[in-house]
Enzyme design. Structure first.
Site, short mmCIF file in Angstrom:
data_model
loop_
_atom_site.label_atom_id
_atom_site.label_comp_id
_atom_site.label_asym_id
_atom_site.label_seq_id
_atom_site.Cartn_x
_atom_site.Cartn_y
_atom_site.Cartn_z
N ASN A 103 0.88 -1.18 0.00
CA ASN A 103 0.00 0.00 0.00
C ASN A 103 0.91 1.22 0.00
O ASN A 103 1.50 1.56 1.03
CB ASN A 103 -0.89 -0.01 1.24
CG ASN A 103 -1.69 1.28 1.38
OD1 ASN A 103 -1.87 2.01 0.41
ND2 ASN A 103 -2.17 1.57 2.59
N TRP A 104 1.03 1.83 -1.16
CA TRP A 104 1.97 2.96 -1.28
C TRP A 104 1.45 4.23 -0.60
O TRP A 104 2.20 5.18 -0.43
CB TRP A 104 2.24 3.25 -2.75
CG TRP A 104 3.11 2.23 -3.45
CD1 TRP A 104 3.55 1.03 -2.96
CD2 TRP A 104 3.66 2.35 -4.77
NE1 TRP A 104 4.33 0.39 -3.90
CE2 TRP A 104 4.41 1.18 -5.01
CE3 TRP A 104 3.58 3.32 -5.77
CZ2 TRP A 104 5.09 0.96 -6.21
CZ3 TRP A 104 4.26 3.11 -6.97
CH2 TRP A 104 5.01 1.94 -7.18
N LYS A 105 0.18 4.27 -0.28
CA LYS A 105 -0.44 5.47 0.31
C LYS A 105 -0.21 6.68 -0.61
O LYS A 105 -0.21 6.52 -1.82
CB LYS A 105 0.10 5.72 1.72
CG LYS A 105 0.10 4.45 2.59
CD LYS A 105 0.30 4.74 4.03
CE LYS A 105 0.53 3.44 4.79
NZ LYS A 105 0.23 3.52 6.19
N HIS A 132 -9.43 1.19 4.52
CA HIS A 132 -8.17 1.38 5.24
C HIS A 132 -8.42 2.32 6.42
O HIS A 132 -9.21 3.26 6.32
CB HIS A 132 -7.11 1.96 4.30
CG HIS A 132 -5.74 1.91 4.90
ND1 HIS A 132 -5.32 2.86 5.79
CD2 HIS A 132 -4.73 1.02 4.77
CE1 HIS A 132 -4.08 2.55 6.17
NE2 HIS A 132 -3.70 1.44 5.57
N GLU A 187 -6.78 4.70 7.55
CA GLU A 187 -6.55 6.13 7.27
C GLU A 187 -7.76 6.75 6.57
O GLU A 187 -8.07 7.92 6.77
CB GLU A 187 -5.26 6.29 6.44
CG GLU A 187 -4.02 6.05 7.29
CD GLU A 187 -2.83 5.51 6.54
OE1 GLU A 187 -2.80 5.59 5.30
OE2 GLU A 187 -1.91 4.98 7.21
N GLU A 232 -5.74 -5.27 10.26
CA GLU A 232 -4.75 -4.23 10.51
C GLU A 232 -5.05 -3.52 11.83
O GLU A 232 -5.89 -2.60 11.86
CB GLU A 232 -4.77 -3.20 9.38
CG GLU A 232 -4.42 -3.77 8.03
CD GLU A 232 -3.71 -2.75 7.15
OE1 GLU A 232 -2.60 -3.03 6.73
OE2 GLU A 232 -4.27 -1.67 6.92
N GLY A 269 1.97 2.13 10.56
CA GLY A 269 2.89 3.25 10.42
C GLY A 269 3.53 3.70 11.72
O GLY A 269 4.12 4.78 11.79
N SER A 298 3.03 -2.37 10.24
CA SER A 298 4.48 -2.37 10.42
C SER A 298 5.12 -3.73 10.11
O SER A 298 6.11 -4.12 10.74
CB SER A 298 4.85 -1.90 11.82
OG SER A 298 4.38 -0.57 12.03
N GLY A 353 2.67 -1.22 4.22
CA GLY A 353 2.76 0.21 3.89
C GLY A 353 4.20 0.62 3.66
O GLY A 353 4.77 0.45 2.59
N GLY A 354 4.81 1.15 4.69
CA GLY A 354 6.16 1.73 4.59
C GLY A 354 7.17 0.85 3.87
O GLY A 354 7.90 1.33 2.99
C1 PEP Z 1 -0.87 -0.02 5.76
O1 PEP Z 1 -0.82 1.11 5.29
O2 PEP Z 1 -1.80 -0.76 5.47
C2 PEP Z 1 0.19 -0.45 6.66
C3 PEP Z 1 0.12 -1.62 7.21
O3 PEP Z 1 1.22 0.45 6.86
P1 PEP Z 1 2.62 0.13 7.58
O4 PEP Z 1 3.12 -1.18 7.03
O5 PEP Z 1 3.49 1.27 7.25
O6 PEP Z 1 2.33 -0.01 9.04
#
Ligand code: PEP
Length: 255
Positions: A13-15, A99, A101, A171, A177, A217, A238-239
């Protein structure tokens, strides 16, 4: 069904990261690192403006392209929104819906998430449905109730046939994040709660066949341990999906 019979899906997930030229560079770096790694489905969910570049750059590879959201209406006066049909016509196969966010910053509710899931499935998209508890809910000991309720509300009206195109991403919001990761045991336990909820809704066979990812994460260092758990069938990342090497290590761990 034993875990090995379920597909494993690793989705990035590049956000709100990467311009089209940066997206192309990242994909070109990623392609050789994941080439031939057919032990999992590898997906990159990218900003709308990167979709054309991503679809073109991944042609003939094992990388699938997803979007990060979709609107529930087919068309109309929804300035700034994107419909499911627009996505499929651009070559998108997957879409992230619900998501945290989106729920936190853009007023998404279980009702609108459910509407988006319905619209996406109707258009032939594969859905990655995100659910998870916030920190206070975990500390209050109501995680199981929260994820079970979200599962039921977000999938209201979705039938067993449609569920073949639904992946659930567990999640925990406190882990997204933040660098805080659920322990493998916590991830396994709560993915198990989601699977039991699906069993009550659709029967055990469907519950056992559904892909349930962990997200929060996940990174190159902890992916193997998380993915080894019985109820964890992949990751939403994500990251770490913004670094080709780190993302490819996660794909490797899923093989
Ligand atoms: C996400 O955006 O779905 C996510 C899990 O982010 P991160 O891996 O950065 O926690």
């Amino acid at each position: 069904m034993d875990k090995s019979k379920r597909p494993v899906v690793i989705a990035g997930n590049w956000k709100m990261n990467k311009t089209p030229s940066e997206a192309k560079a990242l994909i070109e770096e990623l392609k050789p690192l994941v080439a031939g790694k057919t032990g999992c489905e590898t997906v990159i969910c990218v900003p709308y403006v990167d979709i054309a570049v991503a679809v073109e750059a991944t042609k003939g590879t094992n990388i699938k392209v997803g979007a990060e959201n979709v609107h529930f209406a087919e068309s109309g006066a929804y300035t700034g929104e994107i419909s499911a049909k627009m996505l499929t016509e651009c070559g998108v196969e997957y879409v992230i819906i619900g998501h945290s966010e989106r729920r936190q910053y853009f007023g998404e509710t279980d009702t609108t998430v459910n509407q988006r899931v319905k619209a996406a499935l109707m258009a032939g998209l594969k859905v990655i449905l995100c659910i998870g508890e916030v920190k206070e809910q975990r500390l209050s000991g109501i995680t199981d109730e929260v994820v079970s309720m979200q599962t039921k509300l977000d999938l209201e009206g979705i039938d067993a046939e449609q569920m073949k195109n639904v992946i659930i991403a567990y999640e925990p919001v406190w882990a997204i994040g933040t660098g805080l990761t659920a322990t493998p045991e916590q991830a396994d336990e709560t993915c198990g709660v989601i699977r039991r909820t699906l069993s009550a809704m659709y029967g055990e066979a469907l519950a056992q066949a559904t892909v349930i990812q962990y997200g929060g994460s996940m990174n190159a260092g902890n992916a193997a341990e998380l993915l080894a758990k019985l109820n964890v069938d992949g990751g939403l990342i994500g990251g770490a999906s913004l670094k080709a090497h780190d993302f490819s290590v996660i794909v490797d761990a899923a093989q």
